[in-house]
Design an enzyme around this catalytic site. Structure first.
Site, PDB file in Angstrom:
ATOM      1  N   LYS A  46       0.866  -1.192   0.000  1.00  0.00           N
ATOM      2  CA  LYS A  46       0.000   0.000   0.000  1.00  0.00           C
ATOM      3  C   LYS A  46       0.893   1.229   0.000  1.00  0.00           C
ATOM      4  O   LYS A  46       1.920   1.263   0.701  1.00  0.00           O
ATOM      5  CB  LYS A  46      -0.879  -0.006   1.263  1.00  0.00           C
ATOM      6  CG  LYS A  46      -1.667   1.276   1.475  1.00  0.00           C
ATOM      7  CD  LYS A  46      -2.718   1.472   0.398  1.00  0.00           C
ATOM      8  CE  LYS A  46      -3.413   2.836   0.537  1.00  0.00           C
ATOM      9  NZ  LYS A  46      -4.357   3.064  -0.578  1.00  0.00           N
ATOM     10  N   ASN A  70     -13.533   4.062  -5.341  1.00  0.00           N
ATOM     11  CA  ASN A  70     -12.919   4.131  -4.022  1.00  0.00           C
ATOM     12  C   ASN A  70     -12.474   5.543  -3.717  1.00  0.00           C
ATOM     13  O   ASN A  70     -12.076   6.299  -4.612  1.00  0.00           O
ATOM     14  CB  ASN A  70     -11.740   3.148  -3.926  1.00  0.00           C
ATOM     15  CG  ASN A  70     -10.421   3.798  -4.286  1.00  0.00           C
ATOM     16  OD1 ASN A  70      -9.796   4.472  -3.481  1.00  0.00           O
ATOM     17  ND2 ASN A  70     -10.017   3.637  -5.528  1.00  0.00           N
ATOM     18  N   SER A  71     -12.572   5.838  -2.420  1.00  0.00           N
ATOM     19  CA  SER A  71     -12.067   7.118  -1.950  1.00  0.00           C
ATOM     20  C   SER A  71     -11.359   6.862  -0.623  1.00  0.00           C
ATOM     21  O   SER A  71     -11.763   7.379   0.429  1.00  0.00           O
ATOM     22  CB  SER A  71     -13.236   8.094  -1.778  1.00  0.00           C
ATOM     23  OG  SER A  71     -12.738   9.340  -1.337  1.00  0.00           O
ATOM     24  N   GLY A  73      -8.233   7.465   0.527  1.00  0.00           N
ATOM     25  CA  GLY A  73      -7.520   8.566   1.168  1.00  0.00           C
ATOM     26  C   GLY A  73      -6.168   8.177   1.750  1.00  0.00           C
ATOM     27  O   GLY A  73      -5.729   8.718   2.774  1.00  0.00           O
ATOM     28  N   CYS A 128      -2.466   9.573  -6.646  1.00  0.00           N
ATOM     29  CA  CYS A 128      -3.633   9.308  -5.813  1.00  0.00           C
ATOM     30  C   CYS A 128      -4.666  10.420  -6.018  1.00  0.00           C
ATOM     31  O   CYS A 128      -4.357  11.599  -5.841  1.00  0.00           O
ATOM     32  CB  CYS A 128      -3.282   9.224  -4.326  1.00  0.00           C
ATOM     33  SG  CYS A 128      -4.765   8.910  -3.327  1.00  0.00           S
ATOM     34  N   GLY A 247      -5.066  -2.163 -14.451  1.00  0.00           N
ATOM     35  CA  GLY A 247      -6.369  -1.571 -14.754  1.00  0.00           C
ATOM     36  C   GLY A 247      -7.243  -2.473 -15.601  1.00  0.00           C
ATOM     37  O   GLY A 247      -6.884  -2.817 -16.724  1.00  0.00           O
ATOM     38  N   GLY A 269      -6.397  -5.486  -9.344  1.00  0.00           N
ATOM     39  CA  GLY A 269      -6.889  -4.923  -8.086  1.00  0.00           C
ATOM     40  C   GLY A 269      -8.350  -5.235  -7.838  1.00  0.00           C
ATOM     41  O   GLY A 269      -8.695  -6.146  -7.071  1.00  0.00           O
TER      42      GLY A 269
HETATM   43  O1  LIG Z   1      -3.356   6.063  -5.516  1.00  0.00           O
HETATM   44  C1  LIG Z   1      -4.466   5.702  -5.071  1.00  0.00           C
HETATM   45  N1  LIG Z   1      -5.420   5.320  -5.934  1.00  0.00           N
HETATM   46  C2  LIG Z   1      -6.665   5.002  -5.533  1.00  0.00           C
HETATM   47  O2  LIG Z   1      -7.528   4.724  -6.377  1.00  0.00           O
HETATM   48  N2  LIG Z   1      -6.961   4.998  -4.201  1.00  0.00           N
HETATM   49  C3  LIG Z   1      -5.929   5.092  -3.256  1.00  0.00           C
HETATM   50  C4  LIG Z   1      -6.360   5.794  -1.996  1.00  0.00           C
HETATM   51  O3  LIG Z   1      -7.364   6.549  -2.009  1.00  0.00           O
HETATM   52  O4  LIG Z   1      -5.631   5.618  -0.999  1.00  0.00           O
HETATM   53  N3  LIG Z   1      -4.726   5.694  -3.742  1.00  0.00           N
END
Ligand SMILES: O=C1NC(=O)NC(C(=O)O)N1
Length: 309
Positions: A46, A70-71, A73, A128, A247, A269
């Site tokens: 991560k 997704n959000s 953060g 991000c 992707g 993912g």
């Molecule tokens: O680089 C990112 N891409 C995403 O789609 N989500 C994560 C995140 O929000 O942490 N980070």
């Protein structure tokens, strides 16, 4: 016998598949699961920031029929945790993913990494889309050039970048012109398509909390954009810069397509969020079946050989 082996910066992998950073790679338990996942050739952590982060409030991940939004953060246990993991714990080839909320933080983190005992591959996440108030850096070509110029004034270890998707051929030209100036090991393309929005019609509301429901899109719906970015960057980048395709992968055919577009390795993912870590076994089998059908022995037999009309 079909050979799925691939190279990760000098390490031979038995499979070209990786996890997409962010998926099942935040905690020690999750990282150990990845290390024990068959047909996952390598793994990515991560994205780590200097300080640990809680991330955005829940709900912050939502599964869709055709993908995900997704959000998150950038929730993560902090750079020190992941540095310790790659130094002390890793048992499978691992790419350390790092992110920063400012150019200054990126420099601080990479200076520490340069001074550390870590000699392995690192990926700087420039894309991000979910930090409230922060832009996706790699959409600003001059800022990206400035950051990479400063980083490579001191950083001498293997370093690649995670890019957002681009949607304009001139933008591919511009980002490639910047990246070709630097001794990057790789680009990882794409990150999620930023700031999509999903509407729950029954509830008449958004499905993720932060940023009024705007979030990064993944899964099958982004495959055409991912393939375009892999192809466009492969066509423009120096051969010395590898391309990790990310992707939209849900099948062996999608992996075949990424590699046909020029990907050296392919990460998955959203589909893992839907189907679990067994996805990698299924995808490897499906890819081998397609290669056997077509008479290919190895990935090099077809990598980058997409035909035009
Ligand atoms: O680089 C990112 N891409 C995403 O789609 N989500 C994560 C995140 O929000 O942490 N980070």
């Amino acid at each position: 016998e079909i050979d799925l082996s691939a190279d990760l910066f000098g390490q031979t992998l038995t499979s070209p598949l990786l996890n997409a950073s962010g998926v099942h790679c935040q905690t020690k338990e999750e990282l150990n699961d990845l290390a024990n996942t068959s047909n996952l050739g390598a793994m990515v952590t991560k994205s780590a920031t200097l300080q640990a982060r809680e991330g955005n409030p829940n709900p912050r991940y939502y599964d869709l029929e055709n993908g995900s939004i997704n959000s998150m953060g950038l929730p993560n246990l902090g750079y020190d945790f992941y540095l310790d993991y790659v130094l002390q714990e890793q048992t499978k080839p691992t790419i350390l993913s790092v992110a920063a909320l400012s150019a200054a933080d990126a420099i601080t983190l990479l200076k520490d990494l340069q001074a550390s005992d870590y000699q392995g591959p690192t990926e700087l996440n420039l894309s991000c889309p979910n930090i409230v108030g922060e832009p996706q850096l790699a959409y600003d070509f001059e800022a990206t050039d400035r950051v990479l110029s400063e980083v490579f004034s001191f950083y001498t270890k293997p370093l690649g970048v995670k890019l957002p998707p681009y949607f304009d051929l001139v933008h591919f030209d511009k980002i490639a012109a910047v990246l070709n100036k630097y001794p990057l090991t790789h680009v990882n393309t794409i990150n999620s398509i930023g700031n999509g929005l999903w509407v729950d019609v029954d509830q008449e509301q958004v499905v993720t909390k932060a940023k009024g429901g705007f979030g990064g899109l993944g899964g099958t719906m982004v495959l055409p954009t991912a393939l375009a970015n892999v192809r466009a960057l492969r066509q423009r980048l120096n051969d010395s810069i590898k391309v990790l395709g990310t992707g939209g992968v849900t099948s062996g055919a999608d992996i075949f397509a990424h590699i046909l577009c020029g990907a050296d390795l392919v990460s998955v993912g959203t589909q893992v969020m839907k189907e679990g870590l067994g996805t990698y076994d299924r995808l490897a089998e499906e890819l081998k079946a397609i290669m056997a059908e077509k008479g290919y022995q190895s990935l090099a037999d077809f990598r980058g050989k997409l035909k035009e009309l």
